[in-house]
Write a protein that holds these residues in place. Structure first.
Motif, short mmCIF file in Angstrom:
data_model
loop_
_atom_site.label_atom_id
_atom_site.label_comp_id
_atom_site.label_asym_id
_atom_site.label_seq_id
_atom_site.Cartn_x
_atom_site.Cartn_y
_atom_site.Cartn_z
N THR A 90 54.30 35.60 -18.86
CA THR A 90 53.53 34.94 -17.80
C THR A 90 53.86 35.46 -16.41
O THR A 90 52.94 35.75 -15.63
N PRO A 91 55.14 35.62 -16.01
CA PRO A 91 55.40 36.16 -14.67
C PRO A 91 54.86 37.57 -14.47
O PRO A 91 54.58 37.96 -13.33
N GLU A 92 54.71 38.33 -15.54
CA GLU A 92 54.21 39.69 -15.42
C GLU A 92 52.73 39.73 -15.07
O GLU A 92 52.23 40.73 -14.56
N LEU A 93 52.01 38.66 -15.33
CA LEU A 93 50.56 38.66 -15.20
C LEU A 93 50.06 38.39 -13.79
O LEU A 93 48.87 38.55 -13.52
N TYR A 94 50.96 37.98 -12.88
CA TYR A 94 50.53 37.55 -11.54
C TYR A 94 51.33 38.24 -10.45
O TYR A 94 52.51 38.55 -10.64
N PRO A 95 50.71 38.46 -9.28
CA PRO A 95 51.44 39.06 -8.15
C PRO A 95 52.42 38.05 -7.55
O PRO A 95 52.33 36.84 -7.80
N THR A 96 53.35 38.56 -6.73
CA THR A 96 54.41 37.72 -6.17
C THR A 96 53.86 36.51 -5.44
O THR A 96 54.42 35.41 -5.55
N ARG A 97 52.76 36.67 -4.72
CA ARG A 97 52.24 35.58 -3.89
C ARG A 97 51.80 34.37 -4.70
O ARG A 97 51.67 33.26 -4.17
N MET A 98 51.55 34.55 -6.00
CA MET A 98 51.19 33.40 -6.83
C MET A 98 51.88 33.45 -8.20
O MET A 98 51.41 32.84 -9.15
N ARG A 99 53.00 34.17 -8.25
CA ARG A 99 53.71 34.29 -9.53
C ARG A 99 54.29 32.96 -9.99
O ARG A 99 54.14 32.56 -11.15
N ALA A 100 54.98 32.25 -9.10
CA ALA A 100 55.56 30.96 -9.49
C ALA A 100 54.48 29.96 -9.84
O ALA A 100 54.62 29.16 -10.78
N LEU A 101 53.36 30.00 -9.10
CA LEU A 101 52.25 29.10 -9.42
C LEU A 101 51.67 29.42 -10.80
O LEU A 101 51.39 28.52 -11.59
N GLY A 102 51.50 30.72 -11.09
CA GLY A 102 51.02 31.09 -12.42
C GLY A 102 51.95 30.61 -13.52
O GLY A 102 51.50 30.10 -14.55
N CYS A 103 53.25 30.77 -13.29
CA CYS A 103 54.23 30.29 -14.27
C CYS A 103 54.17 28.77 -14.41
O CYS A 103 54.28 28.23 -15.51
N SER A 104 53.99 28.08 -13.28
CA SER A 104 53.98 26.63 -13.34
C SER A 104 52.71 26.11 -14.02
O SER A 104 52.75 25.11 -14.74
N VAL A 105 51.59 26.79 -13.82
CA VAL A 105 50.36 26.39 -14.52
C VAL A 105 50.55 26.62 -16.03
O VAL A 105 50.15 25.78 -16.85
N GLY A 106 51.18 27.75 -16.39
CA GLY A 106 51.50 27.96 -17.80
C GLY A 106 52.41 26.87 -18.32
O GLY A 106 52.22 26.36 -19.43
N GLY A 107 53.40 26.48 -17.50
CA GLY A 107 54.29 25.40 -17.91
C GLY A 107 53.56 24.08 -18.05
O GLY A 107 53.87 23.28 -18.94
N ALA A 108 52.57 23.84 -17.18
CA ALA A 108 51.80 22.61 -17.27
C ALA A 108 50.95 22.59 -18.53
O ALA A 108 50.84 21.56 -19.22
N VAL A 109 50.34 23.74 -18.87
CA VAL A 109 49.54 23.81 -20.09
C VAL A 109 50.43 23.62 -21.31
O VAL A 109 50.05 22.96 -22.28
N ASN A 110 51.63 24.19 -21.26
CA ASN A 110 52.52 23.99 -22.41
C ASN A 110 52.89 22.52 -22.54
O ASN A 110 53.07 21.99 -23.63
N ARG A 111 52.97 21.80 -21.39
CA ARG A 111 53.25 20.36 -21.46
C ARG A 111 52.11 19.62 -22.14
O ARG A 111 52.33 18.62 -22.82
N LEU A 112 50.87 20.08 -21.93
CA LEU A 112 49.76 19.47 -22.66
C LEU A 112 49.97 19.62 -24.17
O LEU A 112 49.74 18.68 -24.94
N GLY A 113 50.42 20.82 -24.57
CA GLY A 113 50.72 21.01 -25.98
C GLY A 113 51.89 20.15 -26.44
O GLY A 113 51.86 19.57 -27.54
N VAL A 114 52.92 20.06 -25.59
CA VAL A 114 54.09 19.26 -25.93
C VAL A 114 53.73 17.78 -26.06
O VAL A 114 54.29 17.06 -26.88
N ILE A 115 52.78 17.32 -25.22
CA ILE A 115 52.35 15.92 -25.29
C ILE A 115 51.44 15.69 -26.49
O ILE A 115 51.66 14.78 -27.31
N LEU A 116 50.40 16.51 -26.63
CA LEU A 116 49.41 16.28 -27.66
C LEU A 116 49.95 16.57 -29.06
O LEU A 116 49.53 15.91 -30.03
N GLY A 117 50.87 17.55 -29.17
CA GLY A 117 51.45 17.83 -30.49
C GLY A 117 52.09 16.60 -31.11
O GLY A 117 51.68 16.14 -32.19
N PRO A 118 53.11 16.00 -30.46
CA PRO A 118 53.71 14.79 -31.02
C PRO A 118 52.74 13.62 -31.15
O PRO A 118 52.82 12.84 -32.10
#
Length: 477
Positions: free
Chosen positions: A401-429
């Motif tokens: 995920t950090p490789e896919l975005y430039p520095t100016r929005m790298r942390a945001l890209g990672c955090s959006v990925g983290g948020a989507v993974n939380r959707l999986g973490v919530i809906l899975g259980p």
């Protein structure tokens, strides 16, 4: 902001010549050294204990259900409220880290997580417990993606996958150690003792602030060129001292902006930033594809690991101690899968790793369902083999995920990925709980999880972009 901006004499251009391309070129010529390992260790210890905190709830749940007489709905809320906090924390932390710096956000998140763990030990009812788990989730969800962005930014492209994923191993290691400790401590001393132990690492916030320098890539991108030069010069001095030889001169242009995926960047892509930037030009497809992999991988991961202790205890009649031990074996197998991926990701590439790992997990879970999941031994064997795949795929996302975005929005890209993974973490259980509660159908649970893993494998294998051994500035202009 970190105070470690060492001023040791070191080669490097003057602040006036410290452009974003120059910072990238200077990083590309840095060999792996003791400095890299030290920083990776400090940030890694922090991430280790965030993972340790995250999994404790699954091992505390059987005892909480008895102590507070929780219904199935209450138990599901206990499992998922922390993930809801992580989703919100991930979304907030990316914006904050892109604006205020990676290190400051990491340190604050660690401190909040430790304080929340300590407060959880005093809970005597469900409502305050849920509120504190949400707050702790904010901190854990905020720290992990920002730390992933930071580690990627201090690493050169050559064998970046192995370096980053050996750091990221601390997260599944934290899950595994948390499982091992909880399997022993919870039956012997109760769930409160576990959360008290998990509160101690909050003190690491001070170590992060004092010993970890801010990302020079981020400083340069924010126009703070003199600070970027000072920090990077200090890093170069430490790397040179650790290796015992002078550094080669940077080659400007070797890591500067370049066409990615065979096409020149458009003006809109060069200007892309913020949430809108994640859906501009080439970044739109990347965001959708990596989001799908995050969701499916973590849906399966937490659908399996969150409910295994309760399934072993309720469906197969195992004692609490035996149920926790069986679940721990699956976590240990997953850790081995992460190590295997870390050692091979630069050879096989990111896309192939995702497709093979998720595809194998799908096949194994569907095989377990076809066999009927008749015994706890069957469940132990097939879920553990499957965990090698879905743990391995998921850890690779923290590199990819950090490789896919430039520095100016790298942390945001990672955090959006983290948020989507939380959707999986919530809906899975949640969905496992729904299927399991509807007649305790263990077989149906594994059919659902195997199908979701298969969908992730198809998306990754057909749509994911390969990024192995390419400079960050080339991949994401």
């Amino acid at each position: 902001m970190s105070t470690d901006t060492s001023q040791d004499a070191a080669p490097g251009p003057s602040p006036a010549g410290t452009t974003r391309a120059a910072v990238a070129a200077r990083f590309e010529r840095l060999p792996l050294s003791r400095w890299h390992v030290t920083v990776r260790l400090i940030v890694g210890v922090v991430t280790f204990f965030e993972a340790f905190d995250q999994l404790l709830i699954a091992y505390a749940l059987p005892e909480l259900r008895e102590e507070w007489h929780l219904t199935t709905g209450d138990a599901t809320a206990v499992l998922t409220v922390g993930s809801a906090g992580m989703l919100v924390g991930a979304l907030l932390s990316g914006r904050l880290a892109d604006r205020y710096g990676r290190v400051r956000v990491i340190a604050y998140c660690v401190a909040v997580s430790g304080l929340a763990s300590l407060a959880l030990t005093a809970c005597t009812s469900l409502t305050p417990f849920l509120a504190l788990r949400f707050v702790q989730g904010l901190a854990i969800g905020g720290e992990v993606p920002v730390a992933a962005a930071f580690i990627s930014e201090i690493t050169r492209s050559f064998k970046r996958g192995r370096f980053v994923l050996l750091y990221e191993l601390v997260f599944p290691a934290g899950l595994t150690v948390g499982a091992l400790v909880a399997a022993w401590v919870v039956p012997a001393a109760g769930w409160r003792t576990m959360f008290a132990v998990a509160a101690v690492p909050g003190l690491l916030a001070f170590l992060v602030q004092r010993r970890v320098p801010e990302s020079p890539r981020w400083l340069a991108d924010r126009g703070r060129l003199a600070e970027a030069d000072a920090v990077l010069s200090g890093i170069e001095a430490k790397v040179s001292a650790a290796t015992g030889r002078p550094l080669p001169p940077p080659v400007l242009g070797a890591a500067g902006p370049a066409p990615a995926a065979g096409a020149a960047a458009t003006p809109a892509e060069h200007a892309a930033s913020g949430v809108r930037g994640l859906f501009t030009g080439r970044y739109r497809r990347r965001t959708l594809v990596v989001g799908a992999i995050w969701f499916t991988g973590y849906f399966v991961n937490y659908g399996v690991t969150s409910w295994l202790p309760s399934i072993y205890k309720d469906a197969y009649g195992l004692t609490l101690s035996d149920a926790l031990i069986h679940s721990t074996v699956t976590s240990v197998a997953g850790l081995l899968g992460c190590l295997l991926v870390a050692l091979t990701v630069d050879v096989f590439g990111r896309r192939r790793i995702f497709a093979v790992c998720l595809g194998a997990s799908a096949a194994l879970l569907l095989t377990l369902a076809a066999l009927g999941a008749r015994t706890p031994g069957q469940v132990l064997l097939w879920t553990s083999l499957s965990a090698v795949g879905f743990f391995g795929s998921n850890i690779c996302l923290y590199l990819y995920t950090p490789e896919l975005y430039p520095t100016r929005m790298r942390a945001l890209g990672c955090s959006v990925g983290g948020a989507v993974n939380r959707l999986g973490v919530i809906l899975g259980p949640v969905l496992v709980g729904v299927v399991y509660a509807a007649g305790h159908s263990v077989t149906a649970v594994f059919v659902m999880l195997g199908t979701v893993a298969a969908l992730g494998a198809v998306v990754a294998g057909t749509l994911a972009e390969e990024t192995a051994n390419r400079p960050l500035e080339e991949i994401s202009p």
